[in-house]
Motif scaffolding. Structure first.
Motif, PDB file in Angstrom:
ATOM      1  N   PRO B   3      -6.871   0.419  -2.421  1.00 30.58           N
ATOM      2  CA  PRO B   3      -7.048   1.519  -1.489  1.00 30.58           C
ATOM      3  C   PRO B   3      -6.749   2.851  -2.174  1.00 30.58           C
ATOM      4  O   PRO B   3      -6.159   2.903  -3.238  1.00 30.58           O
ATOM      5  CB  PRO B   3      -6.005   1.214  -0.407  1.00 30.58           C
ATOM      6  CG  PRO B   3      -4.957   0.434  -1.110  1.00 30.58           C
ATOM      7  CD  PRO B   3      -5.667  -0.375  -2.151  1.00 30.58           C
ATOM      8  N   SER B  24      -9.625   2.606   2.720  1.00 31.44           N
ATOM      9  CA  SER B  24     -10.310   1.581   1.949  1.00 31.44           C
ATOM     10  C   SER B  24     -11.797   1.638   2.220  1.00 31.44           C
ATOM     11  O   SER B  24     -12.222   2.041   3.314  1.00 31.44           O
ATOM     12  CB  SER B  24      -9.761   0.204   2.330  1.00 31.44           C
ATOM     13  OG  SER B  24     -10.510  -0.825   1.724  1.00 31.44           O
ATOM     14  N   LEU B  28     -10.734  -4.063   6.571  1.00 30.26           N
ATOM     15  CA  LEU B  28      -9.357  -4.484   6.345  1.00 30.26           C
ATOM     16  C   LEU B  28      -8.849  -5.434   7.421  1.00 30.26           C
ATOM     17  O   LEU B  28      -9.208  -5.310   8.593  1.00 30.26           O
ATOM     18  CB  LEU B  28      -8.430  -3.264   6.294  1.00 30.26           C
ATOM     19  CG  LEU B  28      -8.698  -2.263   5.169  1.00 30.26           C
ATOM     20  CD1 LEU B  28      -7.748  -1.085   5.285  1.00 30.26           C
ATOM     21  CD2 LEU B  28      -8.567  -2.931   3.810  1.00 30.26           C
ATOM     22  N   VAL B  31      -2.545  -3.977   6.718  1.00 30.76           N
ATOM     23  CA  VAL B  31      -2.034  -2.943   5.806  1.00 30.76           C
ATOM     24  C   VAL B  31      -0.515  -3.097   5.715  1.00 30.76           C
ATOM     25  O   VAL B  31       0.163  -3.295   6.719  1.00 30.76           O
ATOM     26  CB  VAL B  31      -2.370  -1.524   6.316  1.00 30.76           C
ATOM     27  CG1 VAL B  31      -1.784  -0.478   5.365  1.00 30.76           C
ATOM     28  CG2 VAL B  31      -3.876  -1.346   6.443  1.00 30.76           C
ATOM     29  N   GLU B  66      -8.657   0.213  12.252  1.00 33.99           N
ATOM     30  CA  GLU B  66      -9.489  -0.733  11.488  1.00 33.99           C
ATOM     31  C   GLU B  66     -10.938  -0.290  11.407  1.00 33.99           C
ATOM     32  O   GLU B  66     -11.631  -0.595  10.429  1.00 33.99           O
ATOM     33  CB  GLU B  66      -9.407  -2.125  12.101  1.00 33.99           C
ATOM     34  CG  GLU B  66      -9.986  -2.210  13.491  1.00 33.99           C
ATOM     35  CD  GLU B  66      -9.711  -3.553  14.132  1.00 33.99           C
ATOM     36  OE1 GLU B  66      -8.678  -3.679  14.778  1.00 33.99           O
ATOM     37  OE2 GLU B  66     -10.537  -4.450  13.975  1.00 33.99           O
ATOM     38  N   GLN B  69     -11.026   1.973   8.706  1.00 33.54           N
ATOM     39  CA  GLN B  69     -10.437   1.348   7.510  1.00 33.54           C
ATOM     40  C   GLN B  69      -9.369   2.263   6.914  1.00 33.54           C
ATOM     41  O   GLN B  69      -9.340   2.498   5.693  1.00 33.54           O
ATOM     42  CB  GLN B  69     -11.527   1.033   6.478  1.00 33.54           C
ATOM     43  CG  GLN B  69     -12.489  -0.018   6.955  1.00 33.54           C
ATOM     44  CD  GLN B  69     -13.872   0.109   6.365  1.00 33.54           C
ATOM     45  OE1 GLN B  69     -14.825  -0.435   6.906  1.00 33.54           O
ATOM     46  NE2 GLN B  69     -14.019   0.791   5.257  1.00 33.54           N
ATOM     47  N   SER B  71      -5.150   3.778   7.273  1.00 32.83           N
ATOM     48  CA  SER B  71      -3.805   3.713   7.837  1.00 32.83           C
ATOM     49  C   SER B  71      -3.083   4.997   7.464  1.00 32.83           C
ATOM     50  O   SER B  71      -3.362   5.589   6.417  1.00 32.83           O
ATOM     51  CB  SER B  71      -3.042   2.507   7.284  1.00 32.83           C
ATOM     52  OG  SER B  71      -1.717   2.479   7.765  1.00 32.83           O
ATOM     53  N   CYS B  88       0.765   1.969  -0.177  1.00 26.35           N
ATOM     54  CA  CYS B  88       0.134   1.138   0.836  1.00 26.35           C
ATOM     55  C   CYS B  88      -0.529  -0.031   0.120  1.00 26.35           C
ATOM     56  O   CYS B  88      -0.981   0.100  -1.007  1.00 26.35           O
ATOM     57  CB  CYS B  88      -0.881   1.907   1.672  1.00 26.35           C
ATOM     58  SG  CYS B  88      -2.417   2.344   0.841  1.00 26.35           S
ATOM     59  N   THR B  90      -3.322  -3.224   0.922  1.00 26.23           N
ATOM     60  CA  THR B  90      -4.314  -3.659   1.901  1.00 26.23           C
ATOM     61  C   THR B  90      -4.790  -5.067   1.615  1.00 26.23           C
ATOM     62  O   THR B  90      -4.880  -5.497   0.467  1.00 26.23           O
ATOM     63  CB  THR B  90      -5.529  -2.717   1.923  1.00 26.23           C
ATOM     64  OG1 THR B  90      -6.061  -2.619   0.596  1.00 26.23           O
ATOM     65  CG2 THR B  90      -5.150  -1.338   2.409  1.00 26.23           C
ATOM     66  N   LYS B  92      -8.065  -7.230   2.449  1.00 27.77           N
ATOM     67  CA  LYS B  92      -9.429  -7.132   2.959  1.00 27.77           C
ATOM     68  C   LYS B  92      -9.737  -8.318   3.863  1.00 27.77           C
ATOM     69  O   LYS B  92      -9.221  -9.415   3.676  1.00 27.77           O
ATOM     70  CB  LYS B  92     -10.435  -7.144   1.813  1.00 27.77           C
ATOM     71  CG  LYS B  92     -10.344  -5.972   0.885  1.00 27.77           C
ATOM     72  CD  LYS B  92     -11.467  -6.012  -0.150  1.00 27.77           C
ATOM     73  CE  LYS B  92     -11.448  -7.299  -0.956  1.00 27.77           C
ATOM     74  NZ  LYS B  92     -12.540  -7.333  -1.968  1.00 27.77           N
TER      75      LYS B  92
END
Lengths: 125, 110
Positions: B3, B24, B28, B31, B66, B69, B71, B88, B90, B92
């Protein structure tokens, strides 16, 4: 409860030498991960063990890197022969569960959190 | 696959607020947020699963969108102890491992 421990904390070796890093995960954690961070860059995924099996080793740079987890307890990461670009901080982490997306079972997200060791600072000269 | 985090670095005075973003290019599933103080192990802050949830940890909270994508990590009324590098991670959709961003270095000064 003991956390994730890594040994050594620092290692300075010359190009062409061999180095072995060790990680002791939290007792009872089936999942063990190796990551590497080069200064200023991301924490890069190397591989993931579930017990003694390699679940995913797609992040291993090349065949100079060999990871083992005999008996599903501690793990070693050997670099042979070491190159200059292998320098960085190698982190080990462990977790109770792993992110099994699409498996259809209820997930307890707290069990997926990673507990990291303090890392091994590897310098290849 | 990793990410993208922004900003790369931020300096705050005690009591100020900050937002760290993580995005991203892939769909995702979850996270993670971690904080690493210099020379120490990264420490878990929170996990967010898909569903647009928001979580809190002391005065640190996060949201997960989401559809976008993305956070975001919110730090309110920052304290000196908040200094460190925030990562962070992630997962997927359809994948099984955690990939981390390059980190955001946060410095809180008196």
């Amino acid at each position: 409860e003991a956390g994730v421990t890594q040994f050594p904390s620092h290692s300075v070796i010359e190009k062409g030498q061999t180095v072995t890093l060790r990680c002791d995960p939290i007792s009872g954690h089936d999942n063990l991960y190796w990551y590497r961070r080069v200064m200023g860059k991301e924490i890069k995924f190397l591989l993931h063990f579930v017990k003694e099996s390699k679940q995913d080793e797609s992040g291993m740079p090349n065949n100079r890197f060999l990871a083992e987890r005999t008996g599903g307890t501690y793990s070693t990461l050997k670099v042979q022969p070491a190159e200059l670009e292998d320098s960085g901080v190698y982190f080990c982490a462990s977790s109770q569960d792993w992110a099994r997306t699409g498996q259809g079972t209820p997930r307890e997200s707290a069990r997926e959190k990673l507990f990291f060791g303090s890392g091994t600072q590897l310098s290849v000269l | 696959q990793q990410p993208v985090q922004s900003p790369q670095a931020v300096i705050l005075r005690e009591g100020e607020d900050a937002v760290i973003n993580c995005s991203s290019s892939k769909a995702l599933y979850s996270v993670h947020w971690y904080r690493q103080k210099h020379g120490e192990a990264p420490v878990f802050l929170m996990i967010l699963l898909k569903g647009g949830e928001q979580k809190g940890h002391e005065k640190i909270s996060a949201s997960f969108n989401e559809k976008k994508q993305q956070s975001s990590l919110y730090l309110t009324a920052s304290q000196l102890s908040y200094s460190g590098t925030y990562f962070c991670g992630t997962v997927k959709t359809g994948a099984n491992n955690l990939f981390f961003g390059t980190g955001t270095r946060l410095t809180v000064i008196p």
